[in-house]
Design a protein around this motif. Structure first.
Motif, PDB file in Angstrom:
ATOM      1  N   GLY A 184       0.465  -1.091  -0.090  1.00 41.88           N
ATOM      2  CA  GLY A 184       0.045  -0.068  -0.038  1.00 41.88           C
ATOM      3  C   GLY A 184       0.822   1.207   0.309  1.00 41.88           C
ATOM      4  N   ALA A 185       0.332   2.446  -0.085  1.00 39.87           N
ATOM      5  CA  ALA A 185       0.666   3.499   0.132  1.00 39.87           C
ATOM      6  C   ALA A 185       0.060   4.171  -1.612  1.00 39.87           C
ATOM      7  CB  ALA A 185       2.434   3.395  -0.056  1.00 39.87           C
ATOM      8  N   GLY A 186      -0.577   5.269  -1.300  1.00 43.19           N
ATOM      9  CA  GLY A 186      -0.627   6.108  -3.158  1.00 43.19           C
ATOM     10  C   GLY A 186      -1.675   5.492  -3.465  1.00 43.19           C
ATOM     11  N   ILE A 187      -2.231   4.261  -3.517  1.00 44.44           N
ATOM     12  CA  ILE A 187      -3.059   3.335  -4.681  1.00 44.44           C
ATOM     13  C   ILE A 187      -3.833   3.800  -4.257  1.00 44.44           C
ATOM     14  CG2 ILE A 187      -4.184   1.012  -4.681  1.00 44.44           C
ATOM     15  CD1 ILE A 187      -1.073   0.186  -4.328  1.00 44.44           C
ATOM     16  N   HIS A 188      -4.348   4.444  -5.835  1.00 48.47           N
ATOM     17  CA  HIS A 188      -5.742   4.918  -6.775  1.00 48.47           C
ATOM     18  C   HIS A 188      -6.608   4.074  -7.133  1.00 48.47           C
ATOM     19  CE1 HIS A 188      -2.045   6.553  -8.168  1.00 48.47           C
ATOM     20  NE2 HIS A 188      -3.318   6.815  -9.367  1.00 48.47           N
ATOM     21  N   SER A 189      -6.208   3.617  -7.908  1.00 48.37           N
ATOM     22  CA  SER A 189      -6.317   2.677  -9.667  1.00 48.37           C
ATOM     23  C   SER A 189      -6.113   1.093  -9.644  1.00 48.37           C
ATOM     24  CB  SER A 189      -5.683   3.336 -10.900  1.00 48.37           C
ATOM     25  OG  SER A 189      -4.497   3.203 -10.635  1.00 48.37           O
ATOM     26  N   GLY A 190      -7.006   0.840 -10.489  1.00 53.35           N
ATOM     27  CA  GLY A 190      -6.900  -0.274 -10.565  1.00 53.35           C
ATOM     28  C   GLY A 190      -5.594  -1.215 -11.172  1.00 53.35           C
ATOM     29  N   LYS A 191      -4.718  -0.072 -12.034  1.00 53.46           N
ATOM     30  CA  LYS A 191      -3.589  -0.369 -12.685  1.00 53.46           C
ATOM     31  C   LYS A 191      -2.736  -0.187 -10.928  1.00 53.46           C
ATOM     32  CE  LYS A 191      -1.301   0.882 -16.611  1.00 53.46           C
ATOM     33  NZ  LYS A 191       0.179   1.970 -15.804  1.00 53.46           N
ATOM     34  N   CYS A 192      -2.754   0.278 -10.359  1.00 56.65           N
ATOM     35  CA  CYS A 192      -2.144   0.590  -8.795  1.00 56.65           C
ATOM     36  C   CYS A 192      -2.655  -1.099  -8.741  1.00 56.65           C
ATOM     37  CB  CYS A 192      -2.440   1.410  -8.369  1.00 56.65           C
ATOM     38  SG  CYS A 192      -1.983   2.866  -8.557  1.00 56.65           S
ATOM     39  N   VAL A 193      -3.469  -1.861  -8.389  1.00 60.36           N
ATOM     40  CA  VAL A 193      -4.207  -2.921  -8.103  1.00 60.36           C
ATOM     41  C   VAL A 193      -3.432  -3.850  -8.738  1.00 60.36           C
ATOM     42  CG1 VAL A 193      -5.849  -4.180  -6.462  1.00 60.36           C
ATOM     43  CG2 VAL A 193      -6.226  -1.929  -6.461  1.00 60.36           C
ATOM     44  N   LYS A 194      -3.523  -3.845  -9.909  1.00 63.49           N
ATOM     45  CA  LYS A 194      -2.743  -4.708 -10.577  1.00 63.49           C
ATOM     46  C   LYS A 194      -1.574  -5.744 -10.806  1.00 63.49           C
ATOM     47  CE  LYS A 194      -3.984  -7.316 -15.576  1.00 63.49           C
ATOM     48  NZ  LYS A 194      -2.556  -7.677 -15.239  1.00 63.49           N
ATOM     49  N   THR A 195      -0.862  -3.801 -10.983  1.00 60.89           N
ATOM     50  CA  THR A 195       0.392  -3.762 -10.733  1.00 60.89           C
ATOM     51  C   THR A 195       1.259  -5.129  -9.381  1.00 60.89           C
ATOM     52  OG1 THR A 195       0.541  -2.253 -12.001  1.00 60.89           O
ATOM     53  CG2 THR A 195       2.551  -2.710 -10.840  1.00 60.89           C
ATOM     54  N   ALA A 196       0.451  -4.399  -8.790  1.00 61.04           N
ATOM     55  CA  ALA A 196       0.580  -5.347  -6.913  1.00 61.04           C
ATOM     56  C   ALA A 196       0.489  -6.638  -6.828  1.00 61.04           C
ATOM     57  CB  ALA A 196      -0.393  -4.916  -6.079  1.00 61.04           C
ATOM     58  N   ALA A 207      -5.750   3.733   1.214  1.00 65.05           N
ATOM     59  CA  ALA A 207      -6.688   4.815   2.546  1.00 65.05           C
ATOM     60  C   ALA A 207      -7.325   5.812   2.082  1.00 65.05           C
ATOM     61  CB  ALA A 207      -6.044   5.336   3.860  1.00 65.05           C
ATOM     62  N   SER A 208      -6.414   7.182   1.315  1.00 63.51           N
ATOM     63  CA  SER A 208      -6.878   8.694   1.531  1.00 63.51           C
ATOM     64  C   SER A 208      -7.269   8.275  -0.019  1.00 63.51           C
ATOM     65  CB  SER A 208      -6.565   9.367   0.840  1.00 63.51           C
ATOM     66  OG  SER A 208      -4.719   8.461   0.034  1.00 63.51           O
ATOM     67  N   SER A 209      -7.287   7.110  -1.541  1.00 62.73           N
ATOM     68  CA  SER A 209      -8.283   7.480  -2.409  1.00 62.73           C
ATOM     69  C   SER A 209      -9.764   7.233  -2.585  1.00 62.73           C
ATOM     70  CB  SER A 209      -7.120   6.600  -3.465  1.00 62.73           C
ATOM     71  OG  SER A 209      -7.830   5.258  -3.197  1.00 62.73           O
ATOM     72  N   LYS A 212     -11.055   9.662   0.623  1.00 60.86           N
ATOM     73  CA  LYS A 212     -11.179  11.108   0.767  1.00 60.86           C
ATOM     74  C   LYS A 212     -12.127  11.196  -0.859  1.00 60.86           C
ATOM     75  CE  LYS A 212      -7.512  14.127   2.303  1.00 60.86           C
ATOM     76  NZ  LYS A 212      -7.957  14.367   3.471  1.00 60.86           N
ATOM     77  N   ALA A 213     -12.449  10.774  -0.780  1.00 54.88           N
ATOM     78  CA  ALA A 213     -13.296  10.632  -2.364  1.00 54.88           C
ATOM     79  C   ALA A 213     -14.648  11.314  -2.545  1.00 54.88           C
ATOM     80  CB  ALA A 213     -13.006   9.112  -3.195  1.00 54.88           C
ATOM     81  N   GLU A 214     -15.262  12.086  -3.330  1.00 54.07           N
ATOM     82  CA  GLU A 214     -16.279  12.049  -3.693  1.00 54.07           C
ATOM     83  C   GLU A 214     -17.345  10.919  -3.635  1.00 54.07           C
ATOM     84  OE1 GLU A 214     -17.543  15.500  -6.468  1.00 54.07           O
ATOM     85  OE2 GLU A 214     -16.128  16.823  -5.579  1.00 54.07           O
ATOM     86  N   ALA A 218     -16.818   4.697  -6.769  1.00 57.24           N
ATOM     87  CA  ALA A 218     -16.370   4.842  -7.909  1.00 57.24           C
ATOM     88  C   ALA A 218     -15.393   4.728  -7.685  1.00 57.24           C
ATOM     89  CB  ALA A 218     -17.122   6.316  -9.219  1.00 57.24           C
ATOM     90  N   VAL A 219     -14.777   4.757  -7.234  1.00 56.90           N
ATOM     91  CA  VAL A 219     -13.300   4.539  -7.086  1.00 56.90           C
ATOM     92  C   VAL A 219     -12.826   3.685  -6.372  1.00 56.90           C
ATOM     93  CG1 VAL A 219     -11.372   4.922  -5.760  1.00 56.90           C
ATOM     94  CG2 VAL A 219     -12.592   6.694  -5.879  1.00 56.90           C
ATOM     95  N   LEU A 220     -13.841   2.661  -5.664  1.00 54.53           N
ATOM     96  CA  LEU A 220     -13.858   0.908  -5.222  1.00 54.53           C
ATOM     97  C   LEU A 220     -13.770   0.662  -6.561  1.00 54.53           C
ATOM     98  CD1 LEU A 220     -15.295   1.210  -1.891  1.00 54.53           C
ATOM     99  CD2 LEU A 220     -12.836   0.614  -2.592  1.00 54.53           C
ATOM    100  N   ARG A 221     -15.030   0.974  -7.350  1.00 60.87           N
ATOM    101  CA  ARG A 221     -15.114   0.397  -8.713  1.00 60.87           C
ATOM    102  C   ARG A 221     -13.877   0.394  -9.646  1.00 60.87           C
ATOM    103  NH1 ARG A 221     -19.337   2.645 -10.112  1.00 60.87           N
ATOM    104  NH2 ARG A 221     -21.066   1.344  -8.993  1.00 60.87           N
ATOM    105  N   ASP A 222     -13.435   1.596  -9.448  1.00 66.73           N
ATOM    106  CA  ASP A 222     -12.252   1.122 -10.823  1.00 66.73           C
ATOM    107  C   ASP A 222     -10.989   0.396  -9.987  1.00 66.73           C
ATOM    108  OD1 ASP A 222     -10.227   1.737 -12.033  1.00 66.73           O
ATOM    109  OD2 ASP A 222      -9.518   3.463 -10.965  1.00 66.73           O
ATOM    110  N   LEU A 223     -10.672   0.664  -8.469  1.00 71.86           N
ATOM    111  CA  LEU A 223      -9.609  -0.297  -7.955  1.00 71.86           C
ATOM    112  C   LEU A 223      -9.922  -1.729  -8.505  1.00 71.86           C
ATOM    113  CD1 LEU A 223      -9.130   1.792  -4.510  1.00 71.86           C
ATOM    114  CD2 LEU A 223      -7.774   1.230  -5.743  1.00 71.86           C
TER     115      LEU A 223
END
Ligand SMILES: O=C(CO)COP(=O)(O)O
Length: 227
Positions: A184-196, A207-209, A212-214, A218-223
């Motif tokens: 973790g740290a700065g994870i904010h997109s599906g691409k970050c998760v896929k790479t991990a 956490a923050s993505s 703190k999202a509006e 939508a962010v979880l769906r992308d993740l």
């Protein structure tokens, strides 16, 4: 006692103490997590404030971790959080040794063994490969590697430091192959998760993505979109 378990890959969202995580905010995130879990089939767990462990587990049937547990037995302590209390509130496990709440090795070991003894999951956080190696030797369920300088930022560990992920996975496989690895740290997109996940982890801690999202859904769906 039978140990709890969670399906891999795991998306574990630490709600920290953000304003957005307090009261109705926690419910807003929990509703989003429930929706995306149902939609995608990916396991999403939350680590809310202590006061929200029971409501989130009870109302949304979401696996809930405590953000910390104190290495104390029930008794004459004031202002502490014993493991028996998070368990009775419905927590499935606890984070241990987050960068924002460091513990000494003796207390980390005490927490990992106590969680195991209670049938709960331990997710021990680490800051670099050497610490990951030491913590894997304690046989927690998860080690979560999070470079502190990237926590809360916009550039993820997957983008900025993929080597720390690969090296952590390698060292854990050598020392304690049963231990699962999150990053973790700065994870904010599906691409970050896929790479991990492609680099060998069993999921992400973030956490923050989301918090703190509006629109947390939508962010979880992308993740989870590329899993
Ligand atoms: O510390 C973290 C999760 O425990 C990571 O936080 P961010 O996702 O905000 O970087």
């Amino acid at each position: 006692m039978k140990q709890q378990s969670l399906k891999t890959p795991l998306v574990l969202v630490n709600l920290k103490c953000y304003t957005e995580s307090i009261g109705n905010g926690a419910h807003r995130i929990a509703r989003a997590a429930r929706e995306i879990m149902d939609e995608s089939g990916v396991t999403i767990a939350l680590a809310p404030l202590y006061t929200d462990i029971h409501p989130i587990n009870h109302h949304y049937d979401i696996p809930v971790f405590a953000q910390h547990v104190d290495p104390v037995d029930p008794g004459a302590h004031t202002g502490r959080m014993p493991l028996a209390a998070i368990k009775s509130a419905g927590a499935i496990g606890s984070l241990v040794n987050h960068s924002e709440y460091r513990l000494n090795v003796a207390d980390i070991e005490k927490n990992v063994s106590a969680l195991k003894g209670a049938g709960l999951l331990s997710c021990v956080c680490s800051n670099n490969v050497a610490t990951t190696a030491a913590l894997a030797a304690l046989n927690p369920n998860y080690v979560a590697i999070e470079p502190p300088e990237l926590i809360g930022g916009k550039i993820s560990v997957s983008e900025a430091n993929p080597d720390i992920i690969t090296d952590s996975v390698d060292v854990v496989r050598k020392i304690s192959p049963a231990v699962k690895v999150l990053t973790g740290a700065g994870i904010h997109s599906g691409k970050c998760v896929k790479t991990a996940v492609d680099l060998g982890t069993d999921g992400v801690l973030l956490a923050s993505s989301v918090v703190k999202a509006e629109d947390p859904a939508a962010v979880l769906r992308d993740l989870v979109s590329l899993l």
